[in-house]
Each structure stands twice: as structure tokens, then as C-alpha cells.
Design a protein around this motif. Structure first.
Motif, PDB file in Angstrom:
ATOM      1  N   ASP A 126       0.844  -1.193   0.000  1.00  0.00           N
ATOM      2  CA  ASP A 126       0.000   0.000   0.000  1.00  0.00           C
ATOM      3  C   ASP A 126       0.882   1.246   0.000  1.00  0.00           C
ATOM      4  O   ASP A 126       1.923   1.287   0.678  1.00  0.00           O
ATOM      5  CB  ASP A 126      -0.895   0.016   1.244  1.00  0.00           C
ATOM      6  CG  ASP A 126      -1.870  -1.154   1.248  1.00  0.00           C
ATOM      7  OD1 ASP A 126      -2.257  -1.600   0.153  1.00  0.00           O
ATOM      8  OD2 ASP A 126      -2.222  -1.627   2.347  1.00  0.00           O
ATOM      9  N   MET A 159      -8.615   1.664  -2.715  1.00  0.00           N
ATOM     10  CA  MET A 159      -8.197   3.055  -2.550  1.00  0.00           C
ATOM     11  C   MET A 159      -9.025   3.743  -1.471  1.00  0.00           C
ATOM     12  O   MET A 159     -10.230   3.521  -1.367  1.00  0.00           O
ATOM     13  CB  MET A 159      -8.332   3.826  -3.880  1.00  0.00           C
ATOM     14  CG  MET A 159      -7.949   5.302  -3.785  1.00  0.00           C
ATOM     15  SD  MET A 159      -8.194   6.208  -5.344  1.00  0.00           S
ATOM     16  CE  MET A 159      -6.825   5.572  -6.300  1.00  0.00           C
ATOM     17  N   CYS A 229      -3.421   4.014  -1.694  1.00  0.00           N
ATOM     18  CA  CYS A 229      -3.686   3.073  -2.781  1.00  0.00           C
ATOM     19  C   CYS A 229      -3.119   1.699  -2.458  1.00  0.00           C
ATOM     20  O   CYS A 229      -2.052   1.578  -1.844  1.00  0.00           O
ATOM     21  CB  CYS A 229      -3.069   3.572  -4.093  1.00  0.00           C
ATOM     22  SG  CYS A 229      -3.574   5.235  -4.561  1.00  0.00           S
ATOM     23  N   ILE A 233      -3.647  -0.655  -7.806  1.00  0.00           N
ATOM     24  CA  ILE A 233      -3.971   0.579  -8.530  1.00  0.00           C
ATOM     25  C   ILE A 233      -3.105   0.772  -9.780  1.00  0.00           C
ATOM     26  O   ILE A 233      -3.631   1.032 -10.875  1.00  0.00           O
ATOM     27  CB  ILE A 233      -3.877   1.792  -7.589  1.00  0.00           C
ATOM     28  CG1 ILE A 233      -5.013   1.753  -6.561  1.00  0.00           C
ATOM     29  CG2 ILE A 233      -3.920   3.096  -8.368  1.00  0.00           C
ATOM     30  CD1 ILE A 233      -6.395   1.866  -7.147  1.00  0.00           C
TER      31      ILE A 233
END
Length: 695
Positions: A126, A159, A229, A233
Motif C-alpha cells: 500500500d 483506494m 492506494c 492501482i
């Protein structure tokens, strides 16, 4: 091309696992020319804000949040950003944060940047996504932790978008950038997202209101461009080449059935400051917020740049570095930052302005709401309001800048000139130099003096209406600043044009734009499928084309299902009309010919059918398309049972969906549908008997 300037970092917070490295992706480019010509020769990320480069505010925010690795993505003027990082405190061995600079001069959007990052496989978990013009004191780690907590409950969470609070009328809100978001009141999942941009009303899908016990509609928010994110992504951007911004991604995630398993969440910032310096009006507003200490600890007297002298904080929000020379009769009213080595002459009055290092302010000068970089000379009797002046500029005696002026490096304005709403550069020819917007061709400029030439963005330089071009920068300031009001007639015409544009954007009650877009989408899909069948293109590539067209024309999932099926059934007639005899008014196939051609077509496009028709709702959409086509086409009406049987054998349609659709047809009063219902009866009876035997 990339360079890593620092390795390692301290331990993150205790509740972040030790093996996790907190990453942030900073997009250094804004991909627009709102600060041109200031950004023609230097990046926007290094534009000084209260004598500190914008990028340093962003990096300081990440450093204060204990981020350990920053991926800094640069496009234009990357060499200058590299030099700046090399000289910054982030290069020191004691720095807790490493910076990895990625350069791609061909990128023209955030989407291109994310695709490049995905290709380099730089993301390990992340990450925090933000822009290099962000000014914020937000602690990012708590938002990251909240996102990870959500991921444990919802595996599809990709997200979390952060929004700061800003009521209507707030100085950081712009009518063109306002957003409306609907969220699930219990989980904060984003259900609806739309940029309203002057629209007078917003329509919410009914299913959003019915899907949750509590729905919150947010309009008192500001989007500072902060998002947490997941590693999924960047691949989403790579798989969808038409994604150019985060808004494009959000829009598609909310309406695209293929990625409905991916969910978005909203995090509202409370008591923290976050805003982007994305235009001159925000540059002015955020500068004053820094001076007013709303962004503590990012304030002038807390040194952000290690190579700059610290400021002394005086009353009336006046900040002054060492070696500033003030004459006895000059007046510093309020909200002022003065860089070291600056001299202010007799009788000069300063209010709400920032002045860089080594500037010379003459006698009788009036400065208000202006921002002046290093080594600027303003001679006696000048007046400057609502303007930004780059380094090494000279304003000769009696010059008056009435407002909305941007002066690039090295400009010299001759004596007694009175200017308003103008952009100036020092060179008569911009030859092949790219700014942040990608301007790269030569242009000859109108001359006001030996080193003063009127600049206009290349996309507007050929405009026949010069008055309209001049107003491009004006609106960016006048929306916020209380400047001299334009004539009433012009204001009325602007309001009328805004109303007209709002109507054109779909706010009027006339529903005609929807079928037009749907018709265009259908024709494009049909053309793609005919070409794909003739040239034996892969179905995966055709699915990408269909998805691209769907996004371009904002077609719903239901309409996509119906029109894809209708397009496949239409292929034989389309090919016959394409290759038929032009002298004939009709080139229709017989029922038998139609079915013989449809069999290999359905077999070829089976992956496309199964891609879109993959649940019960989609099967009903498919059956609805078959029903409507059978009503319109007598030839297809004759073979509809064979066609349904073929889709049933290929597991595109299930018997439950077919039987339920058949029972719904019984209530239709149209004669064609009644005849279709009768024709289908033996087939339905066979399905029911087969189902009973299997049980």
C-alpha cells in the motif's frame, strides 16, 4: 531513468509491521500551464511559496508522517529537481527518508506516470499517492492504518481518498473543481463521485439510495489529491490506457462491472490542513494561510529549507530574515515575509506580500497581494497588486501592475508602463522549450520592451479573438480576488454562457444527449466487431476497445450488455450491406442464411459474450436484446428459438433466466411479442421437462 539518493530509514510506528516500508508516490508535474510563463524554464514543483520551493512542503509533510521511501516522478525540467534534491536535507545521511527519482519526459498525465511506475515494478505494498504542489500538515500514517483496517474487512478495497472540509464559499473552493460524493454512512464506502463544475443539480442513481440504510451526501469537501492506494492501482491504470487521472479511475470503478469487486473509501480530514497550489488564486490563498499559521508546523519561522536563514516572527504576521534593511518611513501593514538581503525604501507601503532574497524596493512603492522572488528590483513610485514576479525582474520607475500579471525570469518593464491581466517573458522567441503543458514549437511574441514580450499559451496563440485569450488568466484570479469589476454586460454574458454550458453538460430536462451517445457507442461496437471478425482479431483486444468506447460515451453496464448482444446479432446484415450491391435498396439475408452466418460468429465471439453476460442480471439484458431484435427483424424472429438454444448450449444463458424472461413476455401486449411468446412455448416446455428429469 531513475536515481536513488538515500537508503534506509527509521522504524515506523509500532502498529505498522517492521517489514513494511511506507512508500509514497509524488507526482512532481501538474500537466497544465496555469503558471505559465513562470514554468517555461523551471518546474512548478520548485516554484517558491513564501520563499520555499513547493516540493519542500510536500516532502516535509511526508517526512513528518514517518514515510520511509518516496518515489518522485518527474517529467519536465527533471534535471533541476535532481539538483534541488541533491542539495536538500533529504540527501544527508541522517535523513529518515529515501527519495527515488523517476524521470519520463514523454508522460503527459498522472495515468501515464502510474503506467510507467507499474512497468518498473516499484510498488511493494500500500502506498500514498499525492502531488508535488501539496501543502499539508496531515499525518499520513493514521490514514494508511485506517485503510489497512478496511482491507481486512473488505478484500476489494483498493483506494481510500482523503477529503478536507471546506464549506461553500471557502477561499480554496473553485466552481470548476467542486465535487459531490455520496458514501455509505456506516462504512464510508464511496457510492457516487462527480465533479459538478458549475452544474445546478446532480442526479443520483436510485440504486445508491436503496443499497444502504444510511447514505451521506458530501458537498462541503475539498479534494487535495491525497489517496491511499493498494498495489492493484498501478495495474488498473496499465490495463486501461484511457485513465488519465484519479477521477477517471474512480468513475470507472464505480460504474464498470468488470471491476465491481474493487471498492473505494472516503476519509475526511478533521482539524488538518491540505490543499494543492494548482493555480495563481490558490497560490495567493495558501500563501496567506501559511503566513496566518494555519499549517503549523509548516510556517516561515520553522525552517523547512536547511540552506535558508530562519525567520523572525513579529506582530501583525510579519516575518523577517536577517540582514533586511527597512527605511524609517516605510510601512509594513500585515501578512508579510521578507527575505534576507532585501532593502525597502522610504515611504513604501507593503501589505499581504512575500518578497524573496536580495530584492531592492525603491521609495514610494506600494505592494499588496503580490509575490516576488529573489533578486528583483522595483524602482521608485511603482505599484504592484495581485501579481507574481519571478527572479531577476526589473520594474523601472513608475510602473504599475494593476493585477493578474505573471512576469517570468529576467523581464524588464520600461518606465511608466501600466499593465493589467498580462503575462510577460524576457525573450522574443520561445524555441522548442517545453513547459509543463508540453508546449514545444516556436512562437513569435508581441513586444512591449527590449526584455518584455507578451506570452500566451500555444494552444491559444492562434485565436482570432485576442480579448478572450487575455481573459484566460483573469478568471483564475478574479473568481477569488476582489478586483475591479468588469462591465455589467460582460458579467451577464459570462453568467449566460455558464448556464448554457451547464445545460449542455446534461442538466437540462431534455434527455436527447443520452440516446445520441448510445447510438454512437452501438455503431462503434458494431464496427469493431465486424472488423475483428474479418481480420480475426483477438477477443481480448476487442473487449478493450469496447470498454474504451463505453467509458468515452458514459454508457451504463446494462446498456453495454444489451448493445454488445445486439451488435453480434447485427454482424451478418452489416457485412451484407457493406459488401452488397449498391444498386439494390435492400441487401437482407433470409432466415436460413442469417442463422448459418450467426453460428460461426457466435462461436468466435463467445469469449466476449461470456465476458459481459456472466450473471443473472446480465442474462436478462441479453434476453431483452434478443427480444427487441426479434420484434424489429422478421428474419431473426423466425430463428430466435434456434439462437436461444445455441446460447443455452454454450452456457451463455441459463434455463432459470430463460424461463423467467418467458413468463415476463406473457404480460407484454405487443402483437409481435405475443407471437414470439407462442413460438417459444415448445422450447420452454422442453427446458422445464429437461429440468424435471435432471432433478
Amino acid at each position: 531513468m531513475s536515481s536513488t539518493f538515500k537508503q534506509g530509514g527509521p522504524k515506523s510506528k509500532q502498529n505498522i509491521q517492521k517489514e513494511d516500508v511506507v512508500q509514497a508516490v509524488v507526482i512532481a508535474d501538474s500537466f497544465n500551464n496555469k503558471f505559465a510563463p513562470l514554468t517555461n524554464s523551471s518546474p512548478e514543483a520548485l516554484l517558491n511559496l513564501i520563499n520555499v520551493p513547493l516540493l519542500d512542503y510536500t516532502l516535509e509533510c511526508l517526512g513528518n508522517s514517518r514515510v520511509q521511501e518516496v518515489i518522485l516522478f518527474c517529467c519536465s525540467h527533471a534535471d533541476q529537481i535532481k539538483k534541488h534534491i541533491m542539495k536538500s536535507k533529504w540527501k544527508e545521511k541522517s535523513s529518515p527518508m529515501s527519495i527515488n527519482i523517476i524521470v519520463s519526459e514523454d508522460c503527459r498525465s498522472l495515468g501515464d506516470a502510474m503506467r510507467d511506475i507499474d512497468a518498473k515494478a516499484l510498488i511493494r505494498g500500500d502506498f500514498i499517492l499525492l502531488h508535488g504542489d501539496l501543502v499539508s500538515n496531515v499525518q499520513m500514517i493514521p490514514i494508511l492504518e485506517w485503510h489497512r483496517k478496511i482491507q481486512k474487512q473488505d478484500k476489494g478495497a483498493v483506494m481510500t481518498v482523503a477529503y478536507s472540509q471546506a464549506s461553500p464559499g471557502h477561499k480554496l473552493r473553485s466552481p470548476d473543481e467542486e465535487v459531490v460524493v455520496a458514501i455509505d454512512g456506516a462504512s464510508n464506502q464511496i457510492l457516487f463521485h462527480q465533479r459538478v463544475g458549475g452544474m445546478k443539480k446532480v442526479s443520483f442513481p436510485l440504486e445508491i439510495l436503496l443499497s444502504c440504510d444510511k447514505v451521506e451526501v458530501l458537498h462541503d469537501i475539498l479534494d487535495p489529491g491525497i489517496a491511499i492506494c493498494s498495489p492493484a492501482i498501478p495495474p488498473l491504470f496499465s490495463d486501461n490506457f484511457d485513465f488519465q487521472s484519479v477521477d477517471d479511475l474512480i468513475k470507472d470503478l464505480l460504474i464498470n462491472e468488470e471491476v465491481l469487486s474493487s471498492t473505494l473509501y472516503c476519509h475526511r480530514l478533521r482539524g488538518e490542513y491540505a490543499a494543492r497550489v494548482s493555480s495563481p488564486r490558490y497560490y495567493h490563498a495558501i500563501s496567506l494561510d501559511i503566513i496566518h499559521r494555519w499549517i503549523f508546523p509548516l510556517v516561515p519561522d520553522c525552517s523547512i529549507c536547511h540552506d535558508r536563514e530562519p525567520y523572525m516572527y513579529l506582530r501583525h504576521n510579519v516575518y523577517k530574515q536577517k540582514n533586511v534593511t527597512l527605511s524609517k518611513r516605510c510601512t509594513l501593514e500585515e501578512d508579510i515575509a521578507l527575505g534576507s538581503g532585501t532593502i525597502v525604501g522610504e515611504g513604501s507601503v507593503l501589505a499581504r506580500c512575500s518578497i524573496g532574497q536580495n530584492c531592492r524596493i525603491g521609495s514610494g512603492v506600494h505592494l499588496s497581494d503580490c509575490f516576488i522572488m529573489d533578486n528583483v528590483e522595483i524602482q521608485d513610485g511603482c505599484e504592484v497588486r495581485f501579481s507574481i514576479i519571478a527572479s531577476d525582474v526589473i520594474l523601472k520607475e513608475g510602473v504599475c501592475l494593476k493585477g493578474n500579471c505573471l512576469l517570468a525570469n529576467g523581464v524588464v518593464v520600461e518606465s511608466k508602463k501600466i499593465l493589467r491581466e498580462i503575462n510577460l517573458v524576457s525573450s522574443p522567441l520561445l524555441s522548442g522549450k517545453k513547459n509543463d503543458f508540453g508546449d514545444s514549437k516556436d512562437q513569435q511574441l508581441e513586444q512591449l520592451g527590449p526584455k518584455a514580450f507578451v506570452y500566451r499559451p500555444l494552444e491559444d496563440s492562434d485565436s482570432e479573438d485576442e480579448a478572450e485569450v487575455g481573459e484566460v488568466g483573469v478568471k483564475d484570479w478574479s473568481r477569488f480576488h476582489k478586483l475591479e469589476a468588469p462591465p455589467a454586460e460582460e458579467e451577464e454574458s459570462d453568467e449566460e454562457s455558464e448556464e448554457d454550458s451547464s445545460d449542455e453538460e446534461g442538466l437540462s430536462k431534455d434527455p436527447s444527449p443520452i440516446p445520441d451517445d448510445t447510438s454512437i457507442f452501438f455503431s462503434e461496437v458494431l464496427d469493431s466487431l465486424v472488423r475483428g471478425y474479418d481480420e480475426k482479431l483477438k477477443c481480448e483486444n476487442l473487449i478493450l476497445e469496447i470498454n474504451s468506447s463505453r467509458y468515452a460515451y458514459n454508457v451504463t453496464v446494462k446498456e453495454v450488455n444489451v448493445l454488445v448482444v445486439r451488435s453480434i446479432i447485427s454482424i451478418p446484415n452489416a457485412k451484407t450491406e457493406k459488401h452488397g450491391n449498391p444498386a439494390k435498396t435492400e441487401n437482407h439475408l433470409s432466415s436460413q442464411q442469417l442463422f448459418q452466418q450467426l453460428k460461426p460468429i457466435v462461436q468466435y465471439f463467445l469469449p466476449i459474450l461470456k465476458n459481459y453476460i456472466r450473471n443473472k442480471d446480465a442474462q436478462f439484458d441479453c434476453l431483452h436484446a434478443i427480444e427487441e431484435f426479434a420484434v424489429d427483424s422478421p428474419e431473426f424472429h423466425e430463428i430466435v428459438v434456434k439462437f436461444l438454444h445455441m446460447l443455452y448450449d454454450q452456457d451463455v444463458l441459463g434455463e432459470d433466466a430463460i424461463i423467467k424472461w418467458y413468463s415476463n413476455c406473457a404480460s407484454d401486449t405487443r402483437e409481435e411479442v405475443k407471437h414470439l411468446h407462442t413460438k417459444l412455448t415448445p422450447f420452454i416446455r422442453w427446458l422445464q421437462e429437461a429440468d424435471e428429469e435432471s432433478e
